[in-house]
Design an enzyme around this catalytic site. Structure first.
Site, PDB file in Angstrom:
ATOM      1  N   ARG A  49      43.071  60.842  53.946  1.00 54.70           N
ATOM      2  CA  ARG A  49      44.090  59.952  53.370  1.00 54.70           C
ATOM      3  C   ARG A  49      45.100  60.779  52.580  1.00 54.70           C
ATOM      4  NH1 ARG A  49      42.686  54.065  51.154  1.00 54.70           N
ATOM      5  NH2 ARG A  49      42.252  53.974  53.364  1.00 54.70           N
ATOM      6  N   LYS A  85      34.958  61.662  53.209  1.00 50.75           N
ATOM      7  CA  LYS A  85      36.370  61.283  53.125  1.00 50.75           C
ATOM      8  C   LYS A  85      37.141  62.442  52.502  1.00 50.75           C
ATOM      9  CE  LYS A  85      39.064  57.743  53.989  1.00 50.75           C
ATOM     10  NZ  LYS A  85      38.993  56.859  55.152  1.00 50.75           N
ATOM     11  N   PRO A 122      42.167  60.617  61.369  1.00 56.09           N
ATOM     12  CA  PRO A 122      43.371  60.052  60.761  1.00 56.09           C
ATOM     13  C   PRO A 122      43.062  58.904  59.802  1.00 56.09           C
ATOM     14  CG  PRO A 122      43.458  59.944  63.174  1.00 56.09           C
ATOM     15  CD  PRO A 122      42.066  60.295  62.798  1.00 56.09           C
ATOM     16  N   SER A 155      43.321  55.851  67.172  1.00 60.36           N
ATOM     17  CA  SER A 155      42.109  55.018  67.103  1.00 60.36           C
ATOM     18  C   SER A 155      42.427  53.521  67.016  1.00 60.36           C
ATOM     19  CB  SER A 155      41.281  55.430  65.875  1.00 60.36           C
ATOM     20  OG  SER A 155      42.090  55.352  64.716  1.00 60.36           O
ATOM     21  N   GLY A 193      47.320  45.613  63.366  1.00 65.08           N
ATOM     22  CA  GLY A 193      47.664  44.195  63.239  1.00 65.08           C
ATOM     23  C   GLY A 193      48.376  43.664  64.475  1.00 65.08           C
ATOM     24  N   ASP A 211      54.571  40.662  57.395  1.00 62.32           N
ATOM     25  CA  ASP A 211      54.537  42.059  56.939  1.00 62.32           C
ATOM     26  C   ASP A 211      55.572  42.202  55.828  1.00 62.32           C
ATOM     27  OD1 ASP A 211      53.475  44.893  58.421  1.00 62.32           O
ATOM     28  OD2 ASP A 211      55.093  45.101  56.961  1.00 62.32           O
ATOM     29  N   ALA A 266      41.542  45.948  57.467  1.00 65.20           N
ATOM     30  CA  ALA A 266      41.989  46.666  56.264  1.00 65.20           C
ATOM     31  C   ALA A 266      40.798  47.215  55.479  1.00 65.20           C
ATOM     32  CB  ALA A 266      42.825  45.749  55.390  1.00 65.20           C
TER      33      ALA A 266
HETATM   34  N1  NAD Z   1      44.299  52.508  62.528  1.00 60.45           N
HETATM   35  C1  NAD Z   1      42.971  52.465  62.581  1.00 60.45           C
HETATM   36  O1  NAD Z   1      42.348  52.833  63.589  1.00 60.45           O
HETATM   37  C2  NAD Z   1      42.184  51.915  61.414  1.00 60.45           C
HETATM   38  C3  NAD Z   1      40.790  52.084  61.406  1.00 60.45           C
HETATM   39  C4  NAD Z   1      40.049  51.534  60.351  1.00 60.45           C
HETATM   40  C5  NAD Z   1      40.699  50.854  59.332  1.00 60.45           C
HETATM   41  N2  NAD Z   1      42.064  50.732  59.357  1.00 60.45           N
HETATM   42  C6  NAD Z   1      42.710  50.017  58.248  1.00 60.45           C
HETATM   43  O2  NAD Z   1      43.414  48.887  58.762  1.00 60.45           O
HETATM   44  C7  NAD Z   1      44.611  48.653  58.014  1.00 60.45           C
HETATM   45  C8  NAD Z   1      45.807  48.685  58.947  1.00 60.45           C
HETATM   46  O3  NAD Z   1      45.843  49.960  59.589  1.00 60.45           O
HETATM   47  P1  NAD Z   1      47.099  50.400  60.483  1.00 60.45           P
HETATM   48  O4  NAD Z   1      46.681  51.665  61.138  1.00 60.45           O
HETATM   49  O5  NAD Z   1      47.567  49.245  61.301  1.00 60.45           O
HETATM   50  O6  NAD Z   1      48.164  50.715  59.335  1.00 60.45           O
HETATM   51  P2  NAD Z   1      49.752  50.707  59.460  1.00 60.45           P
HETATM   52  O7  NAD Z   1      50.225  51.549  58.339  1.00 60.45           O
HETATM   53  O8  NAD Z   1      50.179  51.025  60.849  1.00 60.45           O
HETATM   54  O9  NAD Z   1      50.137  49.170  59.187  1.00 60.45           O
HETATM   55  C9  NAD Z   1      49.972  48.537  57.953  1.00 60.45           C
HETATM   56  C10 NAD Z   1      51.090  47.496  57.853  1.00 60.45           C
HETATM   57  O10 NAD Z   1      50.844  46.705  56.696  1.00 60.45           O
HETATM   58  C11 NAD Z   1      52.102  46.426  56.074  1.00 60.45           C
HETATM   59  N3  NAD Z   1      51.837  46.049  54.686  1.00 60.45           N
HETATM   60  C12 NAD Z   1      51.530  46.846  53.635  1.00 60.45           C
HETATM   61  N4  NAD Z   1      51.302  46.103  52.541  1.00 60.45           N
HETATM   62  C13 NAD Z   1      51.478  44.803  52.895  1.00 60.45           C
HETATM   63  C14 NAD Z   1      51.371  43.561  52.215  1.00 60.45           C
HETATM   64  N5  NAD Z   1      51.048  43.504  50.925  1.00 60.45           N
HETATM   65  N6  NAD Z   1      51.609  42.423  52.915  1.00 60.45           N
HETATM   66  C15 NAD Z   1      51.943  42.464  54.218  1.00 60.45           C
HETATM   67  N7  NAD Z   1      52.060  43.618  54.921  1.00 60.45           N
HETATM   68  C16 NAD Z   1      51.825  44.765  54.276  1.00 60.45           C
HETATM   69  C17 NAD Z   1      52.898  47.703  56.276  1.00 60.45           C
HETATM   70  O11 NAD Z   1      54.290  47.460  56.151  1.00 60.45           O
HETATM   71  C18 NAD Z   1      52.486  48.093  57.694  1.00 60.45           C
HETATM   72  O12 NAD Z   1      53.359  47.546  58.672  1.00 60.45           O
HETATM   73  C19 NAD Z   1      44.631  49.741  56.924  1.00 60.45           C
HETATM   74  O13 NAD Z   1      44.030  49.231  55.764  1.00 60.45           O
HETATM   75  C20 NAD Z   1      43.752  50.847  57.512  1.00 60.45           C
HETATM   76  O14 NAD Z   1      43.160  51.652  56.495  1.00 60.45           O
HETATM   77  C21 NAD Z   1      42.818  51.226  60.364  1.00 60.45           C
END
Ligand code: NAD
Length: 355
Positions: A49, A85, A122, A155, A193, A211, A266
């Site tokens: 992170r 982590k 990542p 991922s 999402g 968003d 999340a």
């Molecule tokens: N990408 C993965 O494979 C993965 C794996 C495990 C967990 N996660 C978790 O899932 C979540 C989403 O991951 P991602 O990769 O899609 O991240 P991302 O950064 O691509 O998307 C997150 C989105 O959330 C929006 N956002 C932030 N704060 C907000 C709020 N208060 N209200 C509404 N929208 C808001 C951002 O503008 C962004 O578009 C994160 O918490 C991440 O840690 C992701």
């Protein structure tokens, strides 16, 4: 967070971790923390992170909490790993040009020193290209390089698949119904999402997305998804999918939430442990993110380490559904919260695997 709250953080006072490393990067001076919670089931694994923290305490608390959750996630996902982590505490302003490559090399140096006890991937602020650099400079101890560079790539599709499986299993258990006609709100239209929202819409659910970045609205509309400019957390919904950054659900939002099921990718979606009690009192079922978000790591480990093909890997991701059903059964039968039930199911799984 004030000083009293920081010192009251049980993780900081009494961490149960095997190793915690904290030092500045030699090239950038950025504070780097790596926590290895457990290597009992195999090398520790967990994302890298890169984000701003107001103090070292805050970054340290994050790395301790997230690495601990990774042990639980690996146990539930039946992966041969424990939790770890890495956190890079960058300033709350854009990094100077040229600093980012140096930062990634700093992170690689720290990981290389751990002799394979910690493998990274990542997370917020880092991506597959960074993993390729770390892989090259830290003896291969990084997952999710781009496919063109020999890794399993992004991922997010695996994570999104796992969220849909978890949601479907939870829905069958709690409501005895399928996705068709279900009113779902997806908060956060990022990499995961948008994939979750599109899959649910393809299964005939009524999906509304939101968003903080209003610039994503045209993409949502191009995918035929309804966009909410208002606070989705208070809408009349069947299911709420937290897919933004952590801490979205506070005690106040939990009190006004009108969904009956909360399941999303999340990390740390509950602002603190008290939020789960509020959700429970209100009859809202919460599926812990340690299981709902496990699809991405399952994909990476199955493809890169266990050498499974895509079909076998997807079957491993789909097994998230059985774990969710078991967690809900245990919570119901033992009268516990779903996070207590997740820990009980992880212990059950651990015993079955070591038999
Ligand atoms: N990408 C993965 O494979 C993965 C794996 C495990 C967990 N996660 C978790 O899932 C979540 C989403 O991951 P991602 O990769 O899609 O991240 P991302 O950064 O691509 O998307 C997150 C989105 O959330 C929006 N956002 C932030 N704060 C907000 C709020 N208060 N209200 C509404 N929208 C808001 C951002 O503008 C962004 O578009 C994160 O918490 C991440 O840690 C992701």
């Amino acid at each position: 967070m004030d000083r009293t709250q920081r010192l009251a953080d049980p993780e900081l006072l009494d961490p149960e971790h095997e190793e915690v490393h904290l030092a500045r990067g030699t090239r950038t001076g950025v504070p780097l923390a790596i926590a290895i919670h457990s290597t009992r089931s195999g090398p520790a694994i967990g994302g890298c992170r890169i984000r701003g923290y107001s103090t070292w305490h805050e970054g340290l608390a994050d790395v301790l909490r997230l690495s601990r959750a990774m042990t639980l996630k690996c146990a539930l996902a039946e992966l041969p790993h424990g939790g770890g982590k890495a956190v890079a505490m960058v300033p709350d302003r854009p990094l100077a040009p040229g600093t980012r490559p140096a930062l990634i090399r700093d992170i690689a140096d720290r990981i290389a020193q751990l002799d394979g006890r910690y493998l990274t991937g990542p997370d917020l602020g880092s991506g597959p290209e960074d993993m390729a650099v770390i892989h090259d400079h830290a003896q291969g101890w990084a997952f999710c390089r781009p496919e063109s560079r020999g890794g399993s790539g992004d991922s997010s599709p695996g994570t999104a698949r796992g969220v849909v499986v978890a949601l479907t299993a939870a829905l069958a258990h709690t409501h005895g119904r399928g996705l068709s006609g279900l009113r779902v709100g997806v908060v956060g239209f990022g990499r995961v999402g948008r994939l979750v929202a599109s899959s649910l819409a393809a299964a005939d659910a009524q999906v509304i997305v939101s968003d903080v970045d209003d610039g994503l609205r045209p993409e949502a509309e191009r995918r035929g998804l309804a966009w909410a400019s208002t606070e989705l957390l208070h809408e009349e919904l069947d299911v709420l999918v937290p897919a933004a950054t952590g801490g979205l659900l506070t005690a106040a939002t939990a009190r006004s939430c009108r969904a009956t099921l909360v399941v999303g990718p999340a990390n740390n979606q509950l602002a603190d442990e008290g939020v789960e009690a509020v959700l429970r009192e209100r009859g809202i079922v919460w599926i812990p993110d340690v299981i709902a978000s496990a699809g991405g790591i399952i994909h990476a480990v199955c493809r890169e380490e266990l050498d499974l093909d895509e079909v076998a890997t997807n079957a491993r991701i789909d097994a998230i559904g059985d774990k969710v059903s078991r967690i809900l059964e245990v919570a119901r039968d033992q009268g516990t919260t779903t996070s207590q039930a997740a820990r009980a199911v992880a212990a059950e799984t651990d015993q079955a695997v070591s038999r």
